[in-house]
Write a protein that holds these residues in place. Structure first.
Motif, short mmCIF file in Angstrom:
data_model
loop_
_atom_site.label_atom_id
_atom_site.label_comp_id
_atom_site.label_asym_id
_atom_site.label_seq_id
_atom_site.Cartn_x
_atom_site.Cartn_y
_atom_site.Cartn_z
N PRO A 20 -0.58 0.21 -8.08
CA PRO A 20 0.78 -0.26 -8.39
C PRO A 20 1.72 0.89 -8.77
CG PRO A 20 -0.83 -1.68 -9.45
CD PRO A 20 -1.59 -0.50 -8.90
N ASN A 21 1.22 1.86 -9.51
CA ASN A 21 2.03 3.02 -9.90
C ASN A 21 2.41 3.85 -8.68
OD1 ASN A 21 2.11 6.06 -10.69
ND2 ASN A 21 2.60 4.95 -12.58
N HIS A 22 1.48 4.08 -7.79
CA HIS A 22 1.76 4.86 -6.58
C HIS A 22 2.79 4.14 -5.71
CE1 HIS A 22 -2.30 7.19 -6.76
NE2 HIS A 22 -1.61 7.25 -7.88
N MET A 23 2.65 2.82 -5.61
CA MET A 23 3.63 2.06 -4.82
C MET A 23 5.03 2.18 -5.45
SD MET A 23 2.33 0.93 -2.11
CE MET A 23 3.64 -0.15 -1.59
N ARG A 24 5.10 2.03 -6.75
CA ARG A 24 6.40 2.02 -7.43
C ARG A 24 7.10 3.38 -7.40
NH1 ARG A 24 7.59 0.34 -13.71
NH2 ARG A 24 9.84 0.62 -13.59
N TYR A 25 6.32 4.46 -7.62
CA TYR A 25 6.95 5.77 -7.79
C TYR A 25 6.84 6.71 -6.58
CZ TYR A 25 7.43 4.34 -12.60
OH TYR A 25 7.77 3.65 -13.74
N LEU A 26 5.93 6.43 -5.67
CA LEU A 26 5.79 7.29 -4.48
C LEU A 26 6.30 6.61 -3.22
CD1 LEU A 26 2.22 8.84 -4.94
CD2 LEU A 26 4.40 10.01 -5.13
N PHE A 27 5.79 5.42 -2.95
CA PHE A 27 6.05 4.80 -1.66
C PHE A 27 7.37 4.03 -1.60
CE2 PHE A 27 1.45 5.39 -1.89
CZ PHE A 27 1.25 6.13 -0.72
N GLN A 28 7.62 3.15 -2.55
CA GLN A 28 8.85 2.35 -2.51
C GLN A 28 10.13 3.17 -2.56
OE1 GLN A 28 8.17 -0.57 -5.56
NE2 GLN A 28 6.97 -1.89 -4.18
N PRO A 29 10.23 4.22 -3.39
CA PRO A 29 11.46 5.01 -3.40
C PRO A 29 11.67 5.80 -2.10
CG PRO A 29 10.21 5.40 -5.41
CD PRO A 29 9.34 4.62 -4.48
N ASN A 30 10.64 5.90 -1.28
CA ASN A 30 10.73 6.70 -0.06
C ASN A 30 10.56 5.85 1.19
OD1 ASN A 30 10.93 9.54 -1.07
ND2 ASN A 30 9.12 8.85 -2.19
#
Length: 87
Positions: A20-30
C-alpha cells in the motif's frame, strides 16, 4: 511522459505490508509516466503465494528468483547482532 525504472532486490520480507505504501508514494503519483519494475529476489519456496503476489500486483517486467546463498570465508566473522532470516 517520463520513463521510470524501479528495482527491488534482496529478500522480500515485507512486500505485502509495504505494497500500500509503494502504491501511494511511488506508483500513484507517477501514473502519467511509464514505470517498469524489475526484481532480483532471494526466495525460499515456503510461501507459495508470494510469487503470484509480486508478479501480479507489482506487474513486474523482469524478475529473477534465486535461492538464498550463504557466504563463508575464514576472514569473515558473523555479527550475532545482525538479523538474518536463516539463523
Amino acid at each position: 511522459m517520463s520513463k521510470i525504472a524501479i528495482l527491488y532486490s534482496g529478500q522480500p520480507r515485507a512486500w505485502r505490508e509495504c505494497f500500500p505504501n509503494h502504491m501511494r508514494y511511488l506508483f500513484q503519483p507517477n501514473m502519467e509516466n511509464q514505470i517498469d519494475v524489475y526484481a532480483h529476489i532471494w526466495y525460499h519456496d515456503a510461501d507459495k503465494t508470494l510469487k503470484y503476489f509480486v508478479e501480479t500486483l507489482y506487474n513486474v517486467k523482469g524478475i529473477e528468483w534465486e535461492e538464498p546463498k550463504t557466504f563463508e570465508h575464514e576472514t569473515i566473522k558473523s555479527d550475532p547482532n545482525a538479523y538474518h532470516p536463516l539463523n
